[in-house]
Design an enzyme around this catalytic site. Sequence first.
Site, PDB file in Angstrom:
ATOM      1  N   SER A 219       0.765  -1.066  -0.116  1.00 51.92           N
ATOM      2  CA  SER A 219      -0.291   0.095   0.003  1.00 51.92           C
ATOM      3  C   SER A 219       1.103   1.401   0.102  1.00 51.92           C
ATOM      4  O   SER A 219       2.100   0.999   0.148  1.00 51.92           O
ATOM      5  CB  SER A 219      -0.600  -0.082   1.435  1.00 51.92           C
ATOM      6  OG  SER A 219      -2.019   0.483   1.399  1.00 51.92           O
TER       7      SER A 219
ATOM      8  N   TYR B 127      -8.105   4.816   5.508  1.00 56.63           N
ATOM      9  CA  TYR B 127      -7.825   3.819   6.985  1.00 56.63           C
ATOM     10  C   TYR B 127      -7.358   5.231   8.563  1.00 56.63           C
ATOM     11  O   TYR B 127      -6.732   5.509   8.874  1.00 56.63           O
ATOM     12  CB  TYR B 127      -5.859   3.791   6.753  1.00 56.63           C
ATOM     13  CG  TYR B 127      -5.683   2.612   5.829  1.00 56.63           C
ATOM     14  CD1 TYR B 127      -6.834   1.456   5.984  1.00 56.63           C
ATOM     15  CD2 TYR B 127      -6.064   2.947   4.579  1.00 56.63           C
ATOM     16  CE1 TYR B 127      -6.984   0.576   4.605  1.00 56.63           C
ATOM     17  CE2 TYR B 127      -5.520   2.534   3.309  1.00 56.63           C
ATOM     18  CZ  TYR B 127      -6.205   0.828   3.452  1.00 56.63           C
ATOM     19  OH  TYR B 127      -6.485   0.157   2.529  1.00 56.63           O
TER      20      TYR B 127
ATOM     21  N   CYS C 127      -3.820   9.837  26.698  1.00 55.90           N
ATOM     22  CA  CYS C 127      -2.559   9.553  27.652  1.00 55.90           C
ATOM     23  C   CYS C 127      -1.641   8.323  27.554  1.00 55.90           C
ATOM     24  O   CYS C 127      -1.161   7.662  27.813  1.00 55.90           O
ATOM     25  CB  CYS C 127      -3.412   9.141  29.075  1.00 55.90           C
ATOM     26  SG  CYS C 127      -3.949  10.162  29.691  1.00 55.90           S
TER      27      CYS C 127
ATOM     28  N   ARG D  27      -7.330   3.951  -0.991  1.00 54.32           N
ATOM     29  CA  ARG D  27      -6.747   4.241  -0.529  1.00 54.32           C
ATOM     30  C   ARG D  27      -6.709   5.980  -1.466  1.00 54.32           C
ATOM     31  O   ARG D  27      -6.758   6.732  -1.880  1.00 54.32           O
ATOM     32  CB  ARG D  27      -5.160   4.354  -0.111  1.00 54.32           C
ATOM     33  CG  ARG D  27      -4.932   6.231   0.569  1.00 54.32           C
ATOM     34  CD  ARG D  27      -2.787   5.478   0.146  1.00 54.32           C
ATOM     35  NE  ARG D  27      -2.702   4.466   0.730  1.00 54.32           N
ATOM     36  CZ  ARG D  27      -2.531   3.572   2.230  1.00 54.32           C
ATOM     37  NH1 ARG D  27      -1.972   5.406   3.417  1.00 54.32           N
ATOM     38  NH2 ARG D  27      -1.920   3.109   2.331  1.00 54.32           N
TER      39      ARG D  27
HETATM   40  N1  LLP Z   1      -6.464  -5.085  -1.498  1.00 53.93           N
HETATM   41  C1  LLP Z   1      -5.772  -5.719  -0.888  1.00 53.93           C
HETATM   42  C2  LLP Z   1      -6.288  -7.137  -1.403  1.00 53.93           C
HETATM   43  C3  LLP Z   1      -5.440  -5.391  -0.020  1.00 53.93           C
HETATM   44  O1  LLP Z   1      -5.089  -6.450   1.376  1.00 53.93           O
HETATM   45  C4  LLP Z   1      -5.662  -3.951   0.593  1.00 53.93           C
HETATM   46  C5  LLP Z   1      -5.141  -2.708   1.566  1.00 53.93           C
HETATM   47  C6  LLP Z   1      -6.211  -2.911  -0.472  1.00 53.93           C
HETATM   48  C7  LLP Z   1      -6.431  -3.933  -1.894  1.00 53.93           C
HETATM   49  C8  LLP Z   1      -6.455  -1.878  -0.561  1.00 53.93           C
HETATM   50  O2  LLP Z   1      -5.192  -0.799  -0.664  1.00 53.93           O
HETATM   51  P1  LLP Z   1      -5.006   0.764  -0.907  1.00 53.93           P
HETATM   52  O3  LLP Z   1      -4.732   0.456  -2.242  1.00 53.93           O
HETATM   53  O4  LLP Z   1      -5.683   1.101   0.192  1.00 53.93           O
HETATM   54  O5  LLP Z   1      -3.592   0.993  -0.616  1.00 53.93           O
HETATM   55  N2  LLP Z   1      -3.754   0.521   6.472  1.00 53.93           N
HETATM   56  C9  LLP Z   1      -2.372   0.490   6.168  1.00 53.93           C
HETATM   57  C10 LLP Z   1      -3.203  -0.093   4.928  1.00 53.93           C
HETATM   58  C11 LLP Z   1      -3.342  -0.964   4.667  1.00 53.93           C
HETATM   59  C12 LLP Z   1      -3.604  -1.395   3.565  1.00 53.93           C
HETATM   60  C13 LLP Z   1      -4.259  -2.859   3.558  1.00 53.93           C
HETATM   61  N3  LLP Z   1      -4.908  -3.911   2.401  1.00 53.93           N
HETATM   62  C14 LLP Z   1      -2.626   2.209   6.209  1.00 53.93           C
HETATM   63  O6  LLP Z   1      -2.948   3.063   6.539  1.00 53.93           O
HETATM   64  O7  LLP Z   1      -2.058   2.675   5.523  1.00 53.93           O
END
Ligand code: LLP
Length: 440
Positions: A214, A399, A369, A297
């Site tokens: 990501s 996220y 805290c 994202r």
């Molecule tokens: N497809 C799969 C199989 C995934 O696991 C994910 C994200 C996506 C698509 C979407 O990815 P994106 O286009 O949003 O980058 N919490 C972390 C990101 C974790 C992503 C998990 N999987 C952050 O805040 O950066």
Amino acid sequence: MKLSEPYSGNASFDGELSIAGVKASSLAKEFGTPLFVIDEADFYARALAWRDALNKHFGEEAGTVYYAGKAFLNKEVARWIKSIGIGLDACSGGELAVASSVDFPVEQIELHGNNKSEAEIESAIKAGVGTIVMDSFHEIERVAAIAAQQKKIQKVYLRITSGVEAHTHEFISTAHEDQKFGFSIASGAAWKAIEATLTHPSLNLTGIHSHIGSQIFIHDGFEAAATRLIGLLAKFHDHFDMQLPELDLGGGYGIAYLPGESAVVPDEVLGAIAAVVKSECAKHGLRVPKISIEPGRHIVGPTTTTIYEVGTTKSVELDGGESRRYISIDGGMSDNIRPSLYGAKYTALLANRLSDSATVDSRIVGKHCETGDIVIREIDLPGDIAPGDLIAVPATGAYGRSMASNYNHIPRPAVVAVRDGSARLITRRESINDLLALDI
Ligand code: LLP
């Protein structure tokens, strides 16, 4: 004055911040703070840009854009996705429940997860979920058995680990060998998973899937993963004399969080991927499979701004005679865990007024805290920021609310959609009573 990235498409500053024509101060007054404000037209535009770029570069072979709901999902966003006509990547029974609550077309849903429960698999197959992306040998057996019990043939993909090292934070990098997701090509697990899947008459294997991580900017990771997956499709073709018709290349497209950063451009990245996919398929004598993608994202991140109210400020003397201003806002790591978890960086502005005060070295901190409860470590902000002022942090749509917690029993913020000068609540603020209601 229109604001540019990382602010949302319809954000402007004329004496104060407005998003889609709605002033930050009136949003704070009507809905309270902290508040997630999502720019609805920007969301539509961003989702459509992916769909149009996929169609442009793959034509007949364009598969589905699956919006990755883990980035942010509520009922209203599920309705938007439905009306745009793209698919949904869900990765839990909870996300599936949001989709079914708005009658989201089930055949347009893909179910992910490395440890789906039997209950999740049962309800997904019962509902008629389009595709289940299988992640382990145990799961192949589980999905096959549950589909057989329900006398159904379930369309499935296998999640393949390509071995590509994405250039991003380790915790959001997913295609190297030593992590929990999928079947690796290098170890031979991917091929064994294909063979295991084909032994089950209740499973219809139509394709393979890869997601390398990501917040990725460099196209070569996506290209390398596509090349390796097409190699696997070629091996399948050589072995079984037939071709798997679909290939899902996942999400992970990077966005701007700070001024001066530039987001990945859908048309450019998909153009680059299409060129590689087409040449690799030609090299192996394969038809180009239907290509799907899963941006999360990139669709929702830039659409959302968090508005906080300043509660206290103080100045701290640093070594060398410098000083730093601490600005405490009324949220923090419970509505944005990304700075603490990944060292993620954000920008911010004073949202409710124009200040001509000189800027000072400032740190925006939350109300939890915990010393590490920092939203922005270092930023120059006007020296006269005072309690009651509003601070806006852009690009918090992905996220942010979806990873929010109730740390310190702080209720999670509301989400408001703004469009054409009006605002409406789409997820209400949690109340202390909501939290107390959980305790016996
Ligand atoms: N497809 C799969 C199989 C995934 O696991 C994910 C994200 C996506 C698509 C979407 O990815 P994106 O286009 O949003 O980058 N919490 C972390 C990101 C974790 C992503 C998990 N999987 C952050 O805040 O950066």
